[in-house]
Design an enzyme around this catalytic site. Structure first.
Site, mmCIF file in Angstrom:
data_model
loop_
_atom_site.group_PDB
_atom_site.id
_atom_site.type_symbol
_atom_site.label_atom_id
_atom_site.label_comp_id
_atom_site.label_asym_id
_atom_site.label_seq_id
_atom_site.Cartn_x
_atom_site.Cartn_y
_atom_site.Cartn_z
ATOM 1 C CB CYS A 2 17.356 -2.541 3.902
ATOM 2 S SG CYS A 2 17.744 -0.813 3.654
ATOM 3 N NE ARG A 27 13.322 -6.863 2.906
ATOM 4 C CZ ARG A 27 12.145 -6.950 3.525
ATOM 5 N NH1 ARG A 27 11.301 -7.880 3.145
ATOM 6 N NH2 ARG A 27 11.827 -6.150 4.493
ATOM 7 C CD1 TRP A 75 14.539 1.580 -2.016
ATOM 8 C CD2 TRP A 75 14.238 2.756 -0.145
ATOM 9 N NE1 TRP A 75 13.682 2.626 -2.297
ATOM 10 C CE2 TRP A 75 13.474 3.357 -1.169
ATOM 11 C CE3 TRP A 75 14.208 3.336 1.132
ATOM 12 C CZ2 TRP A 75 12.699 4.498 -0.957
ATOM 13 C CZ3 TRP A 75 13.434 4.467 1.327
ATOM 14 C CH2 TRP A 75 12.682 5.038 0.286
ATOM 15 C CG ASN A 101 15.063 -2.910 6.982
ATOM 16 O OD1 ASN A 101 14.837 -1.837 6.438
ATOM 17 N ND2 ASN A 101 14.170 -3.889 7.040
ATOM 18 N N GLY A 102 15.926 0.134 8.340
ATOM 19 C CA GLY A 102 15.102 1.044 9.149
ATOM 20 C C GLY A 102 15.747 2.414 9.234
ATOM 21 C CD GLU A 485 -2.662 -1.807 -9.296
ATOM 22 O OE1 GLU A 485 -2.590 -0.884 -8.482
ATOM 23 O OE2 GLU A 485 -1.800 -2.696 -9.372
ATOM 24 C CE LYS A 489 1.574 -2.806 -10.520
ATOM 25 N NZ LYS A 489 0.714 -2.704 -9.436
ATOM 26 C CD GLU A 492 4.622 -0.177 -9.429
ATOM 27 O OE1 GLU A 492 5.363 -0.261 -8.452
ATOM 28 O OE2 GLU A 492 3.492 -0.701 -9.477
ATOM 29 C CG HIS A 508 -16.297 18.403 -13.213
ATOM 30 N ND1 HIS A 508 -17.327 19.322 -13.224
ATOM 31 C CD2 HIS A 508 -16.879 17.184 -13.175
ATOM 32 C CE1 HIS A 508 -18.486 18.691 -13.173
ATOM 33 N NE2 HIS A 508 -18.234 17.378 -13.150
ATOM 34 C CE LYS A 611 6.373 -7.593 -3.797
ATOM 35 N NZ LYS A 611 5.489 -7.096 -4.831
HETATM 36 C C1 F6R Z 1 2.803 -1.180 -6.479
HETATM 37 C C2 F6R Z 1 3.157 -1.718 -5.193
HETATM 38 C C3 F6R Z 1 3.054 -0.824 -4.008
HETATM 39 C C4 F6R Z 1 2.515 -1.593 -2.801
HETATM 40 C C5 F6R Z 1 2.539 -0.711 -1.545
HETATM 41 C C6 F6R Z 1 1.938 -1.412 -0.351
HETATM 42 O O1 F6R Z 1 2.926 -2.140 -7.481
HETATM 43 O O2 F6R Z 1 3.546 -2.844 -5.078
HETATM 44 O O3 F6R Z 1 2.277 0.296 -4.270
HETATM 45 O O4 F6R Z 1 1.222 -2.012 -3.084
HETATM 46 O O5 F6R Z 1 3.857 -0.346 -1.255
HETATM 47 O O6 F6R Z 1 2.654 -2.553 -0.019
HETATM 48 P P1 F6R Z 1 2.042 -3.652 0.931
HETATM 49 O O7 F6R Z 1 0.859 -4.210 0.240
HETATM 50 O O8 F6R Z 1 3.142 -4.661 1.100
HETATM 51 O O9 F6R Z 1 1.676 -2.978 2.200
#
Ligand code: F6R
Length: 616
Positions: A2, A27, A75, A101-102, A485, A489, A492, A508, A611
């Site tokens: 949010c 956000r 969000w 937010n929260g 990773e 990517k 998501e 395995h 984010k």
């Molecule tokens: C993936 C991504 C998320 C963040 C995760 C942690 O591309 O961005 O998996 O890495 O939510 O976020 P931070 O680093 O802000 O604690």
């Protein structure tokens, strides 16, 4: 999660607030809404979906205000992402509007209590209780919004940032925070509030950090901060070291594309100024003394998502260079397993945003157990570094695309710096050995630039795979977290089944997944560093290929031994084994981004994500 904006000043509040929301949309983008005060009444508009829907509604039915305004991009947690549940929420008399937010954890009990008193609820949100509570507390306090906000906060359980405005005092916005982000922007004759500085950076670079459990009264010409009892508190002011252009697309269609290209600069800035003229690594800002670091007997790295992958890679480097046992744990699991921590444990919390609730809670738990906590973070003044014993900031600049790219590479750089610094202060390596690795690190921005210059074939490959359902990723050693990773990517951004395995683990069980034509991306370690590892993965490539997989192999240039088994060969520069993730990750980022674009997805705002994840 949010995004919240508040404004008081002479500019048209609606415009300032909506433009601020545009910079916070990463956000959350389930809905957006605004409230402005005009002509003695509250004017609100809110719409489900992205901010564009709100903008359209405001074009069709303009509203204007003449002083204060608040806005929200959501969000969703409580209640579906529809118009009714969108923020702001108002009380039954439409005297106050509030955004949040929260999560208010005791909202059900509060709602019942308010309904018994006759409040009519319109939405399914937890936020609406705060609107009705605020209104009733104001009524008891002669319309004093700050006092009412303090009283409300004392009744709420959970995590929240609340921002409210009222027709009773049109030149005032009041906000409060507990465990959710909120920052003040100080302008000339105008002031701002937001979840992060990006919302007001076009107007001012002067910011004020707010602590936990504080309430701020914002007027055009004043900012007053108190605790929940109304006692004034000292605040920390700072200058934001980047400007509005850093948070703009700069000619790219998506932030993610720009942020991938910014990686050489981001890594260079993170390494900048860390070595003294006599070749000593210096991490002054870290706030942990060499004595503290010499007493460390165990390291535990906690993080989520992409930051967790950075932690997994850090483990290889730290254990190799420092010979200190190092555990890496997903932050959301950490405190529930009764981890063994003491004063000799160094906990490293990696968080781009500095606000991930799972990581924050793990940090608090670690400090309660008397472990020392060092944060690696990209956002100045955010909660995790504030609550840690020390911090090493990455200098990636603002990352707006929801998928972490440049911040991941800078987290790796920061982890390497910490590993080398620990080795230096503990006298575990000769100075010239450390200098050799520092010199190798210093060449990484250039190597990243080189990789970026060769990714066009990766784009073509990604476009050709847009109709694929599944992609598997394999790696060994530091290549395994890189594979994880790559899979994250792809999940998501492209919403497809992507899974990473340690290449040796495949036989395995997961090898049963291999079928004709299945794309399998393999990250190959350097043949120069650990030839045993290299040879083993070459066998693994052959095993999947023999079963019909289409092999996409990421290997060091000049590694001819993999060519015969690669349906597609992606070459990366030859760098030391432990540093390879800095270059091998990039083709993965480009691959996922391009494949998602080919599917027509919005790579900056992937579905269901946000984010900064400020709920547990
Ligand atoms: C993936 C991504 C998320 C963040 C995760 C942690 O591309 O961005 O998996 O890495 O939510 O976020 P931070 O680093 O802000 O604690």
């Amino acid at each position: 999660m949010c995004g919240i904006v508040g404004y008081v000043g002479p500019q048209p509040a609606l415009e300032v607030v909506v433009n601020g929301l545009a910079r916070l949309e990463y956000r959350g983008y389930d809905s957006a809404g605004v409230a402005v005060l005009g002509g003695g009444s509250l004017r609100t508009e809110k719409r489900a979906g992205k901010l564009a829907n709100l903008r359209k509604a405001l074009e069709e039915r303009p509203i204007s205000g003449d002083g204060a305004g608040i806005g929200h991009t959501r969000w969703a947690t409580h209640g579906a992402p529809n118009d009714v549940n969108a923020h702001p929420h108002v009380d039954n008399d439409r005297r106050v509007a509030i955004v949040h937010n929260g999560i208010i954890e005791n909202f059900a009990a509060l709602r019942m209590e308010l309904e018994e008193k006759g409040c009519k609820f319109l939405s399914e949100t937890d936020t609406e209780v705060a609107a009705h509570l605020l209104s009733s507390e104001m009524a008891e306090r002669g319309g004093d919004l700050p006092a009412a906000m303090r009283a409300v906060c004392k009744r709420l359980e959970g995590a929240f940032t609340l921002v409210a405005t009222s027709v009773d005092d049109p030149g005032l916005v009041v906000a409060a925070r507990r465990n959710s982000p909120l920052v003040v922007g100080r302008g000339e004759g105008e002031n701002f509030l937001a979840s992060d500085v990006a919302a007001f950076i076009a107007h001012t670079r002067e910011a004020v950090e707010l602590g936990q459990d504080q309430v701020v009264e914002l007027r055009a010409d004043s900012v007053a901060v108190t605790d929940y009892d109304g006692n004034p508190v000292e605040v920390n002011e700072y200058h934001v070291d980047w400007d509005a252009s850093a948070a703009e697309k700069g000619g790219y269609d998506y932030f993610m594309l720009k942020e991938i290209v910014e990686q050489p600069r981001a890594v260079a800035d993170t390494l900048l100024g860390r070595v003294t003229v006599d070749g000593q690594l210096t991490l002054d800002e870290m706030r942990l003394s060499p004595e503290d670091l010499r007493s460390v007997e165990k390291i535990v790295i906690i993080a989520c998502g992409t930051s967790y992958h950075a932690g997994l890679i850090a483990k290889y480097a730290i254990e190799h260079w420092c010979r200190i046992p190092c555990e890496v744990e997903v932050a959301s699991e950490f405190r529930y397993r009764d981890p063994i921590l003491d004063q000799q444990t160094l906990v490293i919390a990696i968080s781009q945003s500095g606000e991930s609730m799972d990581t924050l809670m793990a940090v608090r738990y670690a400090r309660e157990q008397r472990a020392r906590v060092l944060a690696i973070c990209n956002v100045n003044g955010s909660t995790i570094p504030r609550e840690s014993d020390g911090v090493l900031y990455t200098h990636a600049g603002p990352e707006v695309g929801v998928a972490a790219t440049k911040t991941f590479l800078t987290q790796l750089a920061a982890c390497y710096l910490i590993g080398l610094y620990l080795a230096q202060v503990r006298g575990l390596k000769f100075g010239d050995e450390i200098n050799t690795v520092i010199a190798q690190l210093a060449t990484m921005p250039e190597q990243v630039e080189r990789v970026l210059g060769t990714v066009e074939p990766v784009r073509e490959l990604a476009r050709s795979l847009a109709d694929t359902d599944t992609v598997l990723f394999l790696g060994r050693h530091v290549g395994y977290p890189v594979a994880m990773e790559g899979a994250l990517k792809l999940k998501e951004l492209a919403y497809m089944h992507a899974e990473a395995f340690a290449a040796g683990e495949l036989k395995h069980g997961p090898i049963a997944l291999i079928e004709d034509g299945l794309p399998v991306v393999v990250v190959v370690p350097s043949p120069r560093g650990r030839s045993v590892l290299h040879d083993k993965i070459v066998s693994n490539i052959q095993e999947v290929r023999a079963r019909g997989a289409r092999t996409i192999v990421i290997a060091e240039e000049g590694d001819e031994s993999v060519r015969p088994y690669s349906d597609v060969l992606i070459e990366i520069p030859a760098v030391p084994t432990l540093l390879q993730p800095i270059v091998s990750t990039i083709p993965m980022q480009v691959f996922a981004c391009e494949l998602a674009l080919a599917k027509g997805n919005d790579v900056d705002q992937p579905r269901n994500l946000a984010k900064s994840v400020t709920v547990e």
